[in-house]
Write a protein that holds these residues in place. Structure first.
Motif, PDB file in Angstrom:
ATOM      1  N   ALA B   3      -2.211  -6.718  26.874  1.00 33.90           N
ATOM      2  CA  ALA B   3      -2.247  -6.120  27.818  1.00 33.90           C
ATOM      3  C   ALA B   3      -0.625  -5.560  28.090  1.00 33.90           C
ATOM      4  O   ALA B   3      -0.584  -4.070  27.967  1.00 33.90           O
ATOM      5  N   ALA B   4       0.420  -6.031  27.484  1.00 30.57           N
ATOM      6  CA  ALA B   4       1.447  -5.569  27.526  1.00 30.57           C
ATOM      7  C   ALA B   4       1.647  -4.243  25.836  1.00 30.57           C
ATOM      8  O   ALA B   4       2.405  -3.308  25.647  1.00 30.57           O
ATOM      9  N   ASP B   5       0.113  -5.251  24.361  1.00 33.17           N
ATOM     10  CA  ASP B   5       0.658  -3.805  23.891  1.00 33.17           C
ATOM     11  C   ASP B   5       0.206  -2.372  24.106  1.00 33.17           C
ATOM     12  O   ASP B   5       0.431  -1.612  23.874  1.00 33.17           O
ATOM     13  N   TYR B   6      -0.732  -2.869  25.385  1.00 28.52           N
ATOM     14  CA  TYR B   6      -1.875  -1.606  25.870  1.00 28.52           C
ATOM     15  C   TYR B   6      -0.519  -1.127  26.109  1.00 28.52           C
ATOM     16  O   TYR B   6      -0.796   0.472  25.884  1.00 28.52           O
ATOM     17  N   LEU B   7      -0.348  -1.387  26.902  1.00 31.14           N
ATOM     18  CA  LEU B   7       0.597  -0.613  28.314  1.00 31.14           C
ATOM     19  C   LEU B   7       1.607   0.394  27.167  1.00 31.14           C
ATOM     20  O   LEU B   7       2.256   1.281  28.039  1.00 31.14           O
ATOM     21  N   ARG B   8       2.005  -0.743  26.326  1.00 34.98           N
ATOM     22  CA  ARG B   8       3.296   0.464  25.445  1.00 34.98           C
ATOM     23  C   ARG B   8       2.969   1.588  24.994  1.00 34.98           C
ATOM     24  O   ARG B   8       3.402   2.480  24.849  1.00 34.98           O
ATOM     25  N   THR B   9       1.080   1.648  24.657  1.00 41.45           N
ATOM     26  CA  THR B   9       0.708   2.645  23.990  1.00 41.45           C
ATOM     27  C   THR B   9       0.597   3.551  25.016  1.00 41.45           C
ATOM     28  O   THR B   9       0.045   4.865  24.759  1.00 41.45           O
ATOM     29  N   VAL B  10       0.933   4.085  26.193  1.00 40.76           N
ATOM     30  CA  VAL B  10       0.429   4.273  27.420  1.00 40.76           C
ATOM     31  C   VAL B  10       0.749   5.932  26.971  1.00 40.76           C
ATOM     32  O   VAL B  10      -0.364   6.785  27.293  1.00 40.76           O
ATOM     33  N   ARG B  11       1.612   5.967  26.651  1.00 38.61           N
ATOM     34  CA  ARG B  11       1.613   7.518  27.302  1.00 38.61           C
ATOM     35  C   ARG B  11       1.600   7.686  25.870  1.00 38.61           C
ATOM     36  O   ARG B  11       2.778   8.971  25.291  1.00 38.61           O
ATOM     37  N   ASP B  12       1.863   7.571  24.379  1.00 38.83           N
ATOM     38  CA  ASP B  12       1.808   7.349  23.489  1.00 38.83           C
ATOM     39  C   ASP B  12       1.033   9.170  22.817  1.00 38.83           C
ATOM     40  O   ASP B  12       0.109   9.379  23.252  1.00 38.83           O
ATOM     41  N   ARG B  13       1.875   9.675  22.119  1.00 33.64           N
ATOM     42  CA  ARG B  13       0.813  10.904  21.822  1.00 33.64           C
ATOM     43  C   ARG B  13      -0.097  10.738  20.646  1.00 33.64           C
ATOM     44  O   ARG B  13       0.863  11.126  18.447  1.00 33.64           O
ATOM     45  N   ASP B  14      -1.321  10.671  20.547  1.00 35.68           N
ATOM     46  CA  ASP B  14      -2.209  10.616  19.480  1.00 35.68           C
ATOM     47  C   ASP B  14      -2.087  12.303  18.754  1.00 35.68           C
ATOM     48  O   ASP B  14      -2.878  11.492  17.837  1.00 35.68           O
ATOM     49  N   TRP B  15      -1.548  12.947  19.170  1.00 39.14           N
ATOM     50  CA  TRP B  15      -1.761  14.325  17.916  1.00 39.14           C
ATOM     51  C   TRP B  15      -0.857  14.596  17.698  1.00 39.14           C
ATOM     52  O   TRP B  15      -0.839  15.986  16.918  1.00 39.14           O
ATOM     53  N   GLU B  16       0.435  14.001  17.629  1.00 41.01           N
ATOM     54  CA  GLU B  16       2.179  14.585  17.251  1.00 41.01           C
ATOM     55  C   GLU B  16       1.633  14.484  15.660  1.00 41.01           C
ATOM     56  O   GLU B  16       1.987  13.048  15.112  1.00 41.01           O
ATOM     57  N   ARG B  17       2.049  15.343  14.869  1.00 42.09           N
ATOM     58  CA  ARG B  17       1.713  14.904  13.442  1.00 42.09           C
ATOM     59  C   ARG B  17       2.796  15.717  12.669  1.00 42.09           C
ATOM     60  O   ARG B  17       3.686  15.901  11.756  1.00 42.09           O
ATOM     61  N   VAL B  18       3.587  16.578  13.465  1.00 38.79           N
ATOM     62  CA  VAL B  18       4.815  18.237  13.059  1.00 38.79           C
ATOM     63  C   VAL B  18       5.773  16.840  13.112  1.00 38.79           C
ATOM     64  O   VAL B  18       6.423  16.212  13.456  1.00 38.79           O
ATOM     65  N   ASP B  19       7.003  17.507  12.582  1.00 41.53           N
ATOM     66  CA  ASP B  19       8.022  16.310  12.004  1.00 41.53           C
ATOM     67  C   ASP B  19       9.412  16.772  12.373  1.00 41.53           C
ATOM     68  O   ASP B  19      10.056  15.644  13.421  1.00 41.53           O
ATOM     69  N   SER B  20       9.481  18.214  12.312  1.00 45.87           N
ATOM     70  CA  SER B  20      10.708  18.975  13.171  1.00 45.87           C
ATOM     71  C   SER B  20       9.755  20.331  13.125  1.00 45.87           C
ATOM     72  O   SER B  20       8.598  20.980  12.469  1.00 45.87           O
ATOM     73  N   GLY B  21      10.729  21.293  13.659  1.00 48.22           N
ATOM     74  CA  GLY B  21      10.601  22.279  14.164  1.00 48.22           C
ATOM     75  C   GLY B  21      10.648  22.978  15.603  1.00 48.22           C
ATOM     76  O   GLY B  21      10.733  22.121  16.499  1.00 48.22           O
ATOM     77  N   THR B  22      10.550  24.337  15.320  1.00 47.42           N
ATOM     78  CA  THR B  22      10.740  24.773  17.001  1.00 47.42           C
ATOM     79  C   THR B  22       9.958  26.312  16.918  1.00 47.42           C
ATOM     80  O   THR B  22       9.837  26.918  16.390  1.00 47.42           O
ATOM     81  N   LEU B  23       9.196  25.728  18.199  1.00 48.66           N
ATOM     82  CA  LEU B  23       8.331  27.773  18.469  1.00 48.66           C
ATOM     83  C   LEU B  23       8.800  27.966  19.193  1.00 48.66           C
ATOM     84  O   LEU B  23       9.235  27.765  20.561  1.00 48.66           O
ATOM     85  N   ARG B  24       9.365  29.412  19.060  1.00 47.96           N
ATOM     86  CA  ARG B  24       9.816  30.114  19.895  1.00 47.96           C
ATOM     87  C   ARG B  24       9.292  30.892  20.648  1.00 47.96           C
ATOM     88  O   ARG B  24       7.876  31.107  20.333  1.00 47.96           O
ATOM     89  N   LEU B  25       9.340  30.966  21.681  1.00 45.43           N
ATOM     90  CA  LEU B  25       7.996  31.492  22.930  1.00 45.43           C
ATOM     91  C   LEU B  25       8.672  32.579  23.896  1.00 45.43           C
ATOM     92  O   LEU B  25       9.617  32.659  24.770  1.00 45.43           O
ATOM     93  N   ALA B  26       7.694  34.114  24.197  1.00 49.04           N
ATOM     94  CA  ALA B  26       8.090  34.558  24.890  1.00 49.04           C
ATOM     95  C   ALA B  26       7.457  34.078  26.134  1.00 49.04           C
ATOM     96  O   ALA B  26       5.762  34.044  26.298  1.00 49.04           O
ATOM     97  N   MET B  27       7.605  34.409  27.156  1.00 54.61           N
ATOM     98  CA  MET B  27       6.702  33.934  28.406  1.00 54.61           C
ATOM     99  C   MET B  27       6.295  35.204  28.964  1.00 54.61           C
ATOM    100  O   MET B  27       7.970  35.464  29.877  1.00 54.61           O
ATOM    101  N   ILE B  28       5.620  35.431  29.186  1.00 51.99           N
ATOM    102  CA  ILE B  28       5.204  36.527  29.750  1.00 51.99           C
ATOM    103  C   ILE B  28       4.485  36.534  31.841  1.00 51.99           C
ATOM    104  O   ILE B  28       3.641  35.430  31.583  1.00 51.99           O
ATOM    105  N   SER B  29       5.385  36.767  32.162  1.00 51.43           N
ATOM    106  CA  SER B  29       5.319  37.068  33.822  1.00 51.43           C
ATOM    107  C   SER B  29       6.549  35.372  34.547  1.00 51.43           C
ATOM    108  O   SER B  29       5.967  35.023  33.569  1.00 51.43           O
ATOM    109  N   LEU B  30       6.954  36.020  35.531  1.00 43.76           N
ATOM    110  CA  LEU B  30       7.417  35.192  35.337  1.00 43.76           C
ATOM    111  C   LEU B  30       8.010  35.068  37.305  1.00 43.76           C
ATOM    112  O   LEU B  30       8.755  34.676  37.834  1.00 43.76           O
TER     113      LEU B  30
END
Lengths: 362, 362
Positions: B3-30
């Motif tokens: 149960a403790a192992d399970y609880l530790r993984t609950v918020r893990d990102r199962d999709w994250e693969r990129v190591d580093s990088g930055t996506l620069r965003l334009a926020m349209i509508s404020l």
């Protein structure tokens, strides 16, 4: 009132007025529900006693009588209809298949006996109307045990007191694995439209959220939509192994409900209001603990009423309420007129699924 | 796994693969959502940065830029359309009123920019189809932040793994007090059919249970029923201040949903299966804690994932997922084709309420 004071009152009977007395019951039909739920619940009750048992099978009646020390007479349906042992009971509990409620209720009314009739009141709205007409001279209660469930009554009080503002939406579900419950009897009556009426699931399980929503909201349905289907062979003669439906109530509240005879044993009732939420989960399952949750402004209060797997617990409340009313000659709340509204709602839900239309409840 | 192992993984990102990088965003509508939720969430993210802000108001754009150290350019809609500061962003986040998603997405696609477009994708199904066509050469994600919510993903995994058997029924709700949320702006766009599209509530809130049910069930809607009405004057131009609807999915599961723009801030998602139940309550409300409950055979397991009122928490997951996919040029799951199914479902729900018919989703 302190929290501790509130907690002490959670299971109080707000309806009990009779001081003493015993209502002697004839149990009509001895299926598993009567044997395993109703008779034990009467045994645990304060104001009821099982004095007569009635079955299609003399052997079953005799066997149940032998196991139940208070029983004075074991009758067949024919003997009951003929008036045997008529002085041994004051009231009847009708727990036959839906389409047999009417003749037994007629017999009871002719003998001047009070009637506790299982829900739905009959197989169809028309037969239910005949039942109400036939029993107008005797006390008639329809066995909505949810309405005497202490936590359901607390939920209704909280709603009436404005605990979550005005109600806006209700969610309710009820489900079980019917074929497990009645294992060994695949031809059981809930799958036979002649005996069950409109269907197997909304009439048998969906009626829990329908009626309990009515009770806690103090509102009645005005229109419904529905989708339903049967997938497994055992459900081939009924339209609703699984169902989902919406109800609009006369106060503007909506209910979104599901019911299934092929899902885990589960039930819940949620009311979302303008200021917060109330949730009973689980509910409708007489023998399980249940928690009432009140959530307002991000704060949550959970009330566990302490009930612990006591078979028939909800039924004991119901039988004692019925006895209280009959012994005092007092009005009964879930009466025939009240139950007719559910019959109209059931008729509308099945019509909505069949026609694909939004159907008024009228 | 303990149960403790399970609880530790609950918020893990199962999709994250990129190591580093930055996506620069334009926020349209404020509007308040972008200022109070999206920009702070990007600030908390690992792989995103707000480098451009775009508004109908130059003053607002300048003011937001002054408060946001990473911003390189503050643009009006006209300047954005004209291609100003086009080298300062890699992707756009479109958070305008629904009916303005299409022109901004077209502009972004013409510049080769990736697009994160708020839900619903557009005001109508037809405009959403045009948006998908116009953006086929760039990455397009529709901002279903529920799909990157860690607890929603755990719920989906549990369902796929058979934790509650086969799903049978879903209950979902989403509600808020719209006029409180947008206080001071009674004419806000959600109440204007020209900008909002089919309506104010099912399209804005009902889409949460619709899409999340699709995601956790891995199933798509085939037919719907609905009831809806508006009671208060502010909602006179839209049909759905309050709504209830049912959905049949292609796996036979039913969903029973409610949505209201005039009820307490609340949301829940329940799945009832053949062997048990899963409940996320609350859910859809980004800034509240949420508990995932698994109930099987009368046993209950509650997982509180430890989230505590962190503004924009769900949005941070969403932005980082979007960046992960765009930076790696990887397929995006909640893409335009996926979102078109919701637009068809919304069109069907509003048609069902208007016609009173059960409406196919097609």
């Amino acid at each position: 009132m302190t929290a501790a004071d509130y907690l002490r009152t959670v299971r109080d009977r707000d309806w009990e007025r009779v001081d003493s007395g015993t209502l002697r019951l004839a149990m009509i039909s001895l299926g598993w529900w009567t044997r395993e739920r109703a008779i034990p619940a009467v045994g645990d009750s304060t104001f009821c006693e099982t004095t007569v048992v009635v079955s299609g099978s003399r052997e079953k009646a005799t066997a149940v009588a032998a196991e139940t020390p208070t029983v004075e007479a074991a009758l067949t349906y024919e003997e009951f209809a003929a008036g045997e042992a008529v002085d041994e009971y004051d009231a009847v509990y009708v727990c036959t298949p839906n389409a047999l409620h009417l003749p037994h209720a007629e017999t009871a009314a002719e003998r001047g006996k009070a009637i506790l009739c299982e829900k739905p009141m009959e197989a169809t709205r028309e037969r239910a109307e005949r039942l109400v007409d036939a029993t107008e001279d005797v006390p008639l209660m329809v066995a909505y045990r949810m309405q005497t469930d202490p936590q359901v009554r607390r939920m209704r009080e909280l709603l009436a007191g404005g605990a979550i503002g005005d109600p806006v939406a209700v969610h309710g579900s009820m489900s079980q694995q019917l074929l497990d419950v009645v294992s060994g009897d695949p031809d059981q009556w809930r799958l036979d439209p002649e005996l069950a009426g409109y269907g197997a699931t909304v009439a048998d399980l969906g009626i829990y959220p329908i009626n309990t929503a009515r009770f806690v909201l103090d509102a009645d349905p005005v229109s419904v939509t529905a989708q339903m289907h049967s997938a497994d062979e055992a459900f081939r003669d009924v339209p609703d192994q699984h169902a989902a439906f919406t109800i609009r109530f006369d106060d503007g509240t909506y209910a979104a409900c599901t019911a299934s005879q092929h899902a885990a044993y589960a039930g819940h009732l949620r009311v979302i209001g303008t200021d917060g939420e109330l949730l009973l989960d689980p509910v409708f399952l007489g023998e399980t603990p249940q928690t009432l949750r009140l959530r307002v402004d991000g704060r949550t209060l959970d009330v566990d009423d302490g009930r612990r797997n006591i078979l028939g617990d909800e039924m004991t409340e119901e039988f004692d309420y019925f006895a209280d009313r009959v012994l005092r000659d007092a009005p009964i709340h879930p009466d025939g007129e009240h139950a007719l509204v559910d019959m109209r709602a059931l008729e509308a839900v099945y019509a909505a699924a069949e026609t694909g239309d939004t159907v008024p409840v009228e």
